[in-house]
Design a protein around this motif. Structure first.
Motif, PDB file in Angstrom:
ATOM      1  N   LEU A   1       1.124  -0.632   0.557  1.00 27.16           N
ATOM      2  CA  LEU A   1      -0.550  -0.108  -0.265  1.00 27.16           C
ATOM      3  C   LEU A   1       0.297   1.182   0.481  1.00 27.16           C
ATOM      4  O   LEU A   1       2.102   1.694   0.397  1.00 27.16           O
ATOM      5  N   ILE A   2       0.485   2.665  -0.937  1.00 25.10           N
ATOM      6  CA  ILE A   2       1.389   3.777  -1.026  1.00 25.10           C
ATOM      7  C   ILE A   2       0.094   4.288  -0.716  1.00 25.10           C
ATOM      8  O   ILE A   2      -0.809   4.935  -1.283  1.00 25.10           O
TER       9      ILE A   2
ATOM     10  N   ILE B   1     -14.826   4.185   5.305  1.00 25.60           N
ATOM     11  CA  ILE B   1     -15.036   3.442   6.231  1.00 25.60           C
ATOM     12  C   ILE B   1     -14.215   1.763   6.002  1.00 25.60           C
ATOM     13  O   ILE B   1     -13.960   1.602   4.635  1.00 25.60           O
ATOM     14  N   LEU B   2     -13.559   1.519   6.428  1.00 31.44           N
ATOM     15  CA  LEU B   2     -12.818  -0.058   7.030  1.00 31.44           C
ATOM     16  C   LEU B   2     -13.959  -1.504   7.395  1.00 31.44           C
ATOM     17  O   LEU B   2     -14.067  -1.031   8.909  1.00 31.44           O
ATOM     18  N   SER B   3     -14.334  -2.015   6.766  1.00 26.38           N
ATOM     19  CA  SER B   3     -15.214  -3.072   7.301  1.00 26.38           C
ATOM     20  C   SER B   3     -14.140  -4.170   6.331  1.00 26.38           C
ATOM     21  O   SER B   3     -13.509  -4.731   5.722  1.00 26.38           O
ATOM     22  N   GLN B   4     -15.130  -5.548   7.399  1.00 29.17           N
ATOM     23  CA  GLN B   4     -14.525  -7.002   7.315  1.00 29.17           C
ATOM     24  C   GLN B   4     -15.668  -7.711   6.687  1.00 29.17           C
ATOM     25  O   GLN B   4     -15.903  -9.142   6.590  1.00 29.17           O
ATOM     26  N   ARG B   5     -16.688  -6.996   5.873  1.00 30.43           N
ATOM     27  CA  ARG B   5     -18.138  -7.554   5.367  1.00 30.43           C
ATOM     28  C   ARG B   5     -17.786  -8.955   4.646  1.00 30.43           C
ATOM     29  O   ARG B   5     -18.453  -9.865   5.512  1.00 30.43           O
ATOM     30  N   LYS B   6     -17.064  -9.052   3.734  1.00 27.27           N
ATOM     31  CA  LYS B   6     -16.688 -10.415   3.106  1.00 27.27           C
ATOM     32  C   LYS B   6     -16.060 -11.312   4.224  1.00 27.27           C
ATOM     33  O   LYS B   6     -16.655 -12.560   4.617  1.00 27.27           O
ATOM     34  N   TYR B   7     -15.273 -11.127   4.867  1.00 26.66           N
ATOM     35  CA  TYR B   7     -14.858 -12.430   6.379  1.00 26.66           C
ATOM     36  C   TYR B   7     -15.586 -12.470   7.062  1.00 26.66           C
ATOM     37  O   TYR B   7     -15.710 -13.440   7.368  1.00 26.66           O
TER      38      TYR B   7
ATOM     39  N   LEU C   1      -7.236   1.531  -3.193  1.00 27.15           N
ATOM     40  CA  LEU C   1      -7.394   0.714  -2.546  1.00 27.15           C
ATOM     41  C   LEU C   1      -8.640   0.636  -2.311  1.00 27.15           C
ATOM     42  O   LEU C   1      -9.797   1.923  -2.084  1.00 27.15           O
ATOM     43  N   LYS C   2      -9.359  -0.515  -2.108  1.00 23.61           N
ATOM     44  CA  LYS C   2     -10.646  -1.228  -2.256  1.00 23.61           C
ATOM     45  C   LYS C   2     -10.600  -1.949  -1.419  1.00 23.61           C
ATOM     46  O   LYS C   2     -11.684  -2.570  -0.396  1.00 23.61           O
TER      47      LYS C   2
ATOM     48  N   ILE D   1      -9.877  -6.796   4.555  1.00 20.48           N
ATOM     49  CA  ILE D   1      -9.997  -5.307   4.732  1.00 20.48           C
ATOM     50  C   ILE D   1     -10.919  -4.944   3.509  1.00 20.48           C
ATOM     51  O   ILE D   1     -10.205  -3.832   2.894  1.00 20.48           O
ATOM     52  N   GLU D   2     -11.921  -3.918   3.792  1.00 17.47           N
ATOM     53  CA  GLU D   2     -13.253  -3.637   2.635  1.00 17.47           C
ATOM     54  C   GLU D   2     -12.211  -1.286   2.703  1.00 17.47           C
ATOM     55  O   GLU D   2     -12.688  -1.726   3.959  1.00 17.47           O
ATOM     56  N   VAL D   3     -12.124  -0.935   1.706  1.00 15.01           N
ATOM     57  CA  VAL D   3     -12.456   0.236   1.969  1.00 15.01           C
ATOM     58  C   VAL D   3     -13.243   0.928   1.309  1.00 15.01           C
ATOM     59  O   VAL D   3     -13.009   1.027  -0.447  1.00 15.01           O
ATOM     60  N   VAL D   4     -14.655   1.982   1.997  1.00 15.53           N
ATOM     61  CA  VAL D   4     -15.527   2.397   0.752  1.00 15.53           C
ATOM     62  C   VAL D   4     -15.656   3.839   1.130  1.00 15.53           C
ATOM     63  O   VAL D   4     -14.822   4.156   2.846  1.00 15.53           O
ATOM     64  N   ARG D   5     -15.535   4.229   0.608  1.00 16.26           N
ATOM     65  CA  ARG D   5     -15.355   6.023   0.146  1.00 16.26           C
ATOM     66  C   ARG D   5     -17.058   6.269   0.083  1.00 16.26           C
ATOM     67  O   ARG D   5     -17.155   6.043  -0.670  1.00 16.26           O
TER      68      ARG D   5
END
Length: 331
Positions: free
Chosen positions: A9-10, A53-59, A37-38, A43-47
């Motif tokens: 990640l940069i 918002i950082l979430s782990q919906r799929k996990y 970054l998505k 960890i999913e990243v939603v703008r």
């Protein structure tokens, strides 16, 4: 630049420097640019308009399905209020009885391991997972049922995560709390704290204290010392990232006795055994690193990291921590 094995990640303020770094990397290694970054390490990243918002919906969904709770009813809290869990050794030696042990220990250990990873974006289950992880050696059926309740709680809002607001000021603020003699087996207290950068939650912890505290004030003061230690490190880290702290970091505590000990330079008989913690906290206060303030128990955000709460208070503190459900968030 954050590197995990072969994933990178940069981030930075200068897009030109980011492009230059990617060019240099590509010239030395074979890399694939995946763009904005998505998704990273489950960890999913939603703008959205509020921030990120950082979430782990799929996990979380995979965890629920693997646990066989896809059609189960959801619950409003991860742990029953005032529920006390004990080890099998404690039952035999103290209460002269033993609840039924779980036959498949590995099943429990795998479930707790997966829940631990979920706490990266779900601080609202931190206390419960910390409590359940103490019974990894010889779990009982009641422990497994409590862990499955946490999974049913997660099912209630799959897309729940942490909001990093784009409108808050970059100043650190912390909340610390303890539950005195909370462990029925060792009578050790539980330390809980959280640190925010503006309105965004960046650090949290729930842990049983290493030693037994002989009063609630002592337990709170040990918790305060742990939080100040974390704040010293975070102030140094954020300074490296270009965030200057010209004012002391505010630390909120709901115990008046602990606040008086921090403010009073005179040592009393009851505080001799926590003298090192007293010196450390006072030293940071005198340096202008932190300043302590009182907060009511009802407004104490770290309370969610020290005990199981009722539905209303749990939901209230969860919102105060800045948690959002990305499934219902406008982009």
């Amino acid at each position: 630049m954050l590197i995990y094995v072969d994933d990178l990640l940069i981030t930075g303020k200068n897009s030109g420097m980011i492009e230059e770094l990617k060019t240099i990397m590509h010239g030395n290694f074979k890399i694939k640019d995946l763009g904005q970054l998505k998704y990273f390490l489950c960890i999913e990243v939603v703008r959205n308009t509020e921030g990120i918002i950082l979430s782990q919906r799929k996990y979380a969904l995979e965890l629920i399905l693997d646990s066989g709770l896809g059609n189960a009813c959801s619950v409003s809290t991860p742990l029953e209020q005032n529920q006390k869990l004990t080890s099998s050794e404690y039952d035999m030696h103290i209460e002269h009885r033993s609840d039924e042990l779980l036959e498949d220990t590995g099943m429990y250990q795998r479930l707790i391991g997966r829940l631990l990873y979920l706490t990266h974006t779900r601080p609202n289950i931190m206390y419960d997972v910390q409590l359940l992880s103490q019974f990894m050696q010889t779990p009982k059926k009641v422990h497994y049922e409590a862990a499955m309740r946490v999974v049913r709680y997660i099912r209630k809002s799959l897309g729940e995560g942490i909001l990093f607001s784009n409108k808050s000021r970059p100043n650190l603020v912390a909340f610390c709390d303890s539950d005195w003699a909370a462990c029925p087996m060792s009578r050790r207290s539980v330390t809980g704290y959280c640190v925010k950068l503006g309105d965004s939650l960046i650090c949290w912890k729930s842990k049983k204290q290493n030693t037994i505290s002989r009063s609630s004030a002592e337990a709170e003061y040990r918790c305060m010392a742990s939080t100040v230690e974390e704040l010293v490190w975070l102030r140094g880290l954020t300074k490296e990232l270009g965030i200057e702290h010209h004012e002391p970091t505010t630390l909120y505590c709901d115990n008046q006795a602990a606040l008086h000990i921090a403010a009073n330079p005179v040592y009393h008989e009851r505080t001799k055994h926590i003298e090192i913690d007293c010196h450390f906290v006072r030293d940071q206060i005198q340096k202008g690193v932190v300043c302590t303030k009182h907060v009511s128990t009802k407004e104490q955000q770290a309370d969610i990291f020290t005990k199981g709460l009722g539905t209303n208070q749990h939901e209230r503190l969860k919102i105060k921590l800045g948690m959002k459900d990305e499934s219902h968030s406008p982009t």
